[in-house]
Design a protein around this motif. Structure first.
Motif, PDB file in Angstrom:
ATOM      1  N   MET A 292       0.795  -1.230   0.000  1.00  0.00           N
ATOM      2  CA  MET A 292       0.000   0.000   0.000  1.00  0.00           C
ATOM      3  C   MET A 292       0.833   1.289   0.000  1.00  0.00           C
ATOM      4  SD  MET A 292      -3.049  -0.980  -0.427  1.00  0.00           S
ATOM      5  CE  MET A 292      -2.425  -2.399  -1.325  1.00  0.00           C
ATOM      6  N   PRO A 293       1.924   1.405   0.786  1.00  0.00           N
ATOM      7  CA  PRO A 293       2.713   2.647   0.703  1.00  0.00           C
ATOM      8  C   PRO A 293       3.277   2.893  -0.691  1.00  0.00           C
ATOM      9  CG  PRO A 293       3.265   1.449   2.693  1.00  0.00           C
ATOM     10  CD  PRO A 293       2.399   0.536   1.876  1.00  0.00           C
ATOM     11  N   LEU A 294       3.617   1.835  -1.402  1.00  0.00           N
ATOM     12  CA  LEU A 294       4.164   2.002  -2.752  1.00  0.00           C
ATOM     13  C   LEU A 294       3.082   2.479  -3.721  1.00  0.00           C
ATOM     14  CD1 LEU A 294       6.816   1.641  -4.317  1.00  0.00           C
ATOM     15  CD2 LEU A 294       6.082  -0.685  -4.848  1.00  0.00           C
ATOM     16  N   LEU A 295       1.865   1.934  -3.589  1.00  0.00           N
ATOM     17  CA  LEU A 295       0.789   2.331  -4.495  1.00  0.00           C
ATOM     18  C   LEU A 295       0.260   3.725  -4.163  1.00  0.00           C
ATOM     19  CD1 LEU A 295      -1.229  -1.017  -4.742  1.00  0.00           C
ATOM     20  CD2 LEU A 295       0.493  -0.123  -6.318  1.00  0.00           C
ATOM     21  N   GLY A 296       0.286   4.093  -2.892  1.00  0.00           N
ATOM     22  CA  GLY A 296      -0.197   5.418  -2.500  1.00  0.00           C
ATOM     23  C   GLY A 296       0.863   6.489  -2.522  1.00  0.00           C
ATOM     24  N   ALA A 297       2.079   6.140  -2.928  1.00  0.00           N
ATOM     25  CA  ALA A 297       3.205   7.095  -2.862  1.00  0.00           C
ATOM     26  C   ALA A 297       3.037   8.267  -3.807  1.00  0.00           C
ATOM     27  CB  ALA A 297       4.515   6.362  -3.165  1.00  0.00           C
ATOM     28  N   ILE A 298       2.219   8.108  -4.837  1.00  0.00           N
ATOM     29  CA  ILE A 298       2.056   9.194  -5.798  1.00  0.00           C
ATOM     30  C   ILE A 298       1.482  10.442  -5.138  1.00  0.00           C
ATOM     31  CG2 ILE A 298      -0.247   8.473  -6.502  1.00  0.00           C
ATOM     32  CD1 ILE A 298       0.489   9.273  -9.352  1.00  0.00           C
ATOM     33  N   ALA A 299       0.798  10.266  -3.984  1.00  0.00           N
ATOM     34  CA  ALA A 299       0.232  11.421  -3.275  1.00  0.00           C
ATOM     35  C   ALA A 299       1.303  12.252  -2.582  1.00  0.00           C
ATOM     36  CB  ALA A 299      -0.794  10.941  -2.248  1.00  0.00           C
ATOM     37  N   ALA A 300       2.525  11.726  -2.455  1.00  0.00           N
ATOM     38  CA  ALA A 300       3.556  12.431  -1.697  1.00  0.00           C
ATOM     39  C   ALA A 300       4.331  13.419  -2.530  1.00  0.00           C
ATOM     40  CB  ALA A 300       4.526  11.423  -1.076  1.00  0.00           C
ATOM     41  N   PHE A 301       4.376  13.217  -3.840  1.00  0.00           N
ATOM     42  CA  PHE A 301       5.299  13.982  -4.660  1.00  0.00           C
ATOM     43  C   PHE A 301       4.552  14.894  -5.629  1.00  0.00           C
ATOM     44  CE2 PHE A 301       7.196   9.894  -3.495  1.00  0.00           C
ATOM     45  CZ  PHE A 301       8.197  10.371  -2.660  1.00  0.00           C
ATOM     46  N   GLY A 302       5.220  15.915  -6.044  1.00  0.00           N
ATOM     47  CA  GLY A 302       4.594  16.972  -6.827  1.00  0.00           C
ATOM     48  C   GLY A 302       4.253  18.133  -5.908  1.00  0.00           C
ATOM     49  N   LEU A 303       4.301  19.333  -6.387  1.00  0.00           N
ATOM     50  CA  LEU A 303       4.058  20.509  -5.565  1.00  0.00           C
ATOM     51  C   LEU A 303       2.589  20.599  -5.191  1.00  0.00           C
ATOM     52  CD1 LEU A 303       6.266  23.160  -7.400  1.00  0.00           C
ATOM     53  CD2 LEU A 303       6.798  21.877  -5.313  1.00  0.00           C
ATOM     54  N   ALA A 304       2.318  20.820  -3.895  1.00  0.00           N
ATOM     55  CA  ALA A 304       0.936  20.917  -3.433  1.00  0.00           C
ATOM     56  C   ALA A 304       0.239  22.128  -4.045  1.00  0.00           C
ATOM     57  CB  ALA A 304       0.899  20.999  -1.908  1.00  0.00           C
ATOM     58  N   ARG A 305       0.985  23.208  -4.242  1.00  0.00           N
ATOM     59  CA  ARG A 305       0.361  24.422  -4.779  1.00  0.00           C
ATOM     60  C   ARG A 305       0.043  24.317  -6.268  1.00  0.00           C
ATOM     61  NH1 ARG A 305       5.742  25.933  -3.730  1.00  0.00           N
ATOM     62  NH2 ARG A 305       7.004  26.336  -5.587  1.00  0.00           N
ATOM     63  N   SER A 306       0.437  23.213  -6.898  1.00  0.00           N
ATOM     64  CA  SER A 306       0.108  23.041  -8.310  1.00  0.00           C
ATOM     65  C   SER A 306      -1.362  22.683  -8.518  1.00  0.00           C
ATOM     66  CB  SER A 306       0.989  21.936  -8.920  1.00  0.00           C
ATOM     67  OG  SER A 306       0.657  20.674  -8.351  1.00  0.00           O
ATOM     68  N   GLY A 307      -2.064  22.380  -7.432  1.00  0.00           N
ATOM     69  CA  GLY A 307      -3.479  22.045  -7.528  1.00  0.00           C
ATOM     70  C   GLY A 307      -3.754  20.608  -7.899  1.00  0.00           C
ATOM     71  N   GLN A 308      -2.722  19.763  -7.958  1.00  0.00           N
ATOM     72  CA  GLN A 308      -2.901  18.375  -8.364  1.00  0.00           C
ATOM     73  C   GLN A 308      -2.821  17.389  -7.203  1.00  0.00           C
ATOM     74  OE1 GLN A 308      -0.068  17.560 -11.452  1.00  0.00           O
ATOM     75  NE2 GLN A 308      -1.134  18.820 -12.971  1.00  0.00           N
ATOM     76  N   LEU A 309      -2.773  17.901  -5.970  1.00  0.00           N
ATOM     77  CA  LEU A 309      -2.646  17.009  -4.821  1.00  0.00           C
ATOM     78  C   LEU A 309      -3.859  16.090  -4.702  1.00  0.00           C
ATOM     79  CD1 LEU A 309      -1.147  16.062  -2.322  1.00  0.00           C
ATOM     80  CD2 LEU A 309      -2.189  17.945  -1.041  1.00  0.00           C
ATOM     81  N   LEU A 310      -5.063  16.635  -4.894  1.00  0.00           N
ATOM     82  CA  LEU A 310      -6.266  15.818  -4.805  1.00  0.00           C
ATOM     83  C   LEU A 310      -6.278  14.753  -5.904  1.00  0.00           C
ATOM     84  CD1 LEU A 310      -9.005  15.180  -3.574  1.00  0.00           C
ATOM     85  CD2 LEU A 310     -10.010  16.945  -5.057  1.00  0.00           C
ATOM     86  N   ILE A 311      -5.867  15.155  -7.111  1.00  0.00           N
ATOM     87  CA  ILE A 311      -5.839  14.190  -8.215  1.00  0.00           C
ATOM     88  C   ILE A 311      -4.849  13.076  -7.920  1.00  0.00           C
ATOM     89  CG2 ILE A 311      -5.301  13.901 -10.659  1.00  0.00           C
ATOM     90  CD1 ILE A 311      -6.290  16.726 -11.116  1.00  0.00           C
ATOM     91  N   ARG A 312      -3.687  13.435  -7.365  1.00  0.00           N
ATOM     92  CA  ARG A 312      -2.680  12.419  -7.027  1.00  0.00           C
ATOM     93  C   ARG A 312      -3.199  11.474  -5.942  1.00  0.00           C
ATOM     94  NH1 ARG A 312       2.798  13.058  -8.121  1.00  0.00           N
ATOM     95  NH2 ARG A 312       3.255  14.667  -9.667  1.00  0.00           N
ATOM     96  N   ALA A 313      -3.904  12.024  -4.961  1.00  0.00           N
ATOM     97  CA  ALA A 313      -4.465  11.179  -3.902  1.00  0.00           C
ATOM     98  C   ALA A 313      -5.504  10.211  -4.475  1.00  0.00           C
ATOM     99  CB  ALA A 313      -5.082  12.044  -2.815  1.00  0.00           C
ATOM    100  N   ILE A 314      -6.325  10.695  -5.402  1.00  0.00           N
ATOM    101  CA  ILE A 314      -7.340   9.831  -6.017  1.00  0.00           C
ATOM    102  C   ILE A 314      -6.674   8.733  -6.842  1.00  0.00           C
ATOM    103  CG2 ILE A 314      -9.194   9.775  -7.726  1.00  0.00           C
ATOM    104  CD1 ILE A 314      -9.998  12.563  -6.779  1.00  0.00           C
ATOM    105  N   ILE A 315      -5.598   9.078  -7.559  1.00  0.00           N
ATOM    106  CA  ILE A 315      -4.889   8.069  -8.347  1.00  0.00           C
ATOM    107  C   ILE A 315      -4.294   6.997  -7.432  1.00  0.00           C
ATOM    108  CG2 ILE A 315      -2.911   7.668  -9.856  1.00  0.00           C
ATOM    109  CD1 ILE A 315      -3.422  10.420 -11.080  1.00  0.00           C
ATOM    110  N   GLY A 316      -3.695   7.432  -6.319  1.00  0.00           N
ATOM    111  CA  GLY A 316      -3.144   6.471  -5.371  1.00  0.00           C
ATOM    112  C   GLY A 316      -4.205   5.562  -4.791  1.00  0.00           C
TER     113      GLY A 316
END
Length: 365
Positions: A292-316
């Motif tokens: 699970m940490p490996l599959l959900g890791a996409i939520a950790a990277f990328g700038l939060a202010r880019s507005g893609q944090l929610l999308i990354r969390a959903i992908i994870g």
């Protein structure tokens, strides 16, 4: 620092503590909600039995809760991974760790180590607690929450062929000549497998040969007539030895007992592909927490202010839930003989480990 897999001890403790607290919080929330809903749906059946009361409700909870914990622990690890990593990303802590020279794998190392420990604990919990409570609960449900014989080897929903006829029992307890059946139905069939008569009885005991039905009630299918019969002996071709190996519940046996059952069935020339798949899954299943940490890791990277944090969390989250879907589908295919048992149990884990690693490397490393 890039050559070391684990970060500093202080950072390890900090990340592991965050992760563990969130896993426990999510698991407790899920189990309490689901246990409440499950108890509401079953309490009417339990309390409908004369003599049952509050003690039986708590007994049901004690048997059902370990199943819920085992089933939803990997989901809790997945959700806790996304919450932990998204929070770290939102607070720019991941940026700070990257600026200090840590790689993505080093950031995830404390979470992977914690998830690995949880996988070990999950395996021990499943084998020592969940298998025992599952077998007891199934036997209790088979007799419709009535008192069951004090036998640790009670088996539920047993079907035994005797030529064209079928002897079915809701629960079987005891061994050898002391074998006892409860909620028994004898199906008398013709050569075309059409049911001619059903004989129901609350209990059956071994009559050597055959099984003596206690207070049987017959229903003639063709004539639609019901009649009470005296004590009757049926299924003279079925022995207690056949009963002993007729029903193997992989969820109610630990891996040692299941291995012995598989060997016994193989010696009788019985098909064991489904049981072998379940045996291998006893090892691969708890490792879902490690994945699970490996599959959900996409939520950790990328700038939060880019507005893609929610999308990354959903992908994870989507990757994690896709693993559970594929894992169940592969196990079902193995049960039908579509996959070999070893591949059915381990292929989803290896596939999503590669997928998670690929996504991590492509997005960050």
């Amino acid at each position: 620092m890039q050559l070391e897999f684990f970060p500093s001890p202080s950072l390890m403790r900090y990340l592991a503590k965050l992760f563990i607290v969130r896993i426990l919080a999510v698991l407790i929330m899920l189990v309490l909600v689901l246990q409440t809903l499950d108890l509401l749906s079953e309490s009417g059946k339990i309390m409908g039995v004369p003599g049952n009361g509050e003690a039986q409700l708590w007994h049901y909870v004690s048997l059902r809760m370990p199943q819920l914990i085992a089933r939803f622990l990997p989901y809790s690890v997945l959700l806790a991974t996304i919450i932990t990593l998204a929070t770290l990303n939102q607070n720019s802590e991941v940026v700070a760790m990257k600026a200090a020279g840590l790689s993505a794998h080093q950031v995830l190392a404390p979470l992977l180590m914690t998830a690995g420990a949880i996988s070990v604990v999950s395996f021990a919990f499943n084998e020592a607690v969940v298998t025992r409570t599952t077998g007891t609960l199934k036997a209790w449900q088979a007799v419709e929450y009535k008192p069951i014989p004090p036998d640790a080897k009670v088996r539920a929903n047993v079907y035994l062929p005797d030529g064209p006829h079928i002897l079915a029992a809701g629960a079987v307890s005891g061994t050898g000549a002391l074998t006892r059946m409860d909620n028994v139905t004898w199906y008398r069939r013709d050569s075309t497998a059409m049911v001619l008569e059903q004989v129901r009885a609350p209990h059956a005991t071994y009559a050597n040969p055959g099984w003596r039905l206690d207070r049987p009630v017959s229903f003639d299918v063709k004539g639609t007539r019901r009649a009470e019969l005296p004590s009757t002996i049926v299924a003279k071709g079925i022995t207690p030895a056949q009963v002993a190996i007729s029903k193997v519940d992989p969820d109610g046996q630990n891996f040692i007992e299941l291995y012995r059952s598989i060997k016994a069935l193989k010696a009788q020339g019985r098909r064991t592909g489904e049981l072998e798949g379940k045996w291998w899954h006893k090892f691969s299943g708890p490792l879902a927490a490690l994945l699970m940490p490996l599959l959900g890791a996409i939520a950790a990277f990328g700038l939060a202010r880019s507005g893609q944090l929610l999308i990354r969390a959903i992908i994870g989250m989507a990757l994690g839930f896709a693993y559970f879907v594929i894992d169940n589908a592969a196990l079902a295919m193995g049960n039908f003989g579509g996959y070999p048992p070893l591949i059915a149990a381990w292929a989803p884990f290896l596939l999503f480990a590669l997928v998670g690693e690929t996504v991590l490397v492509r997005t960050e490393e």
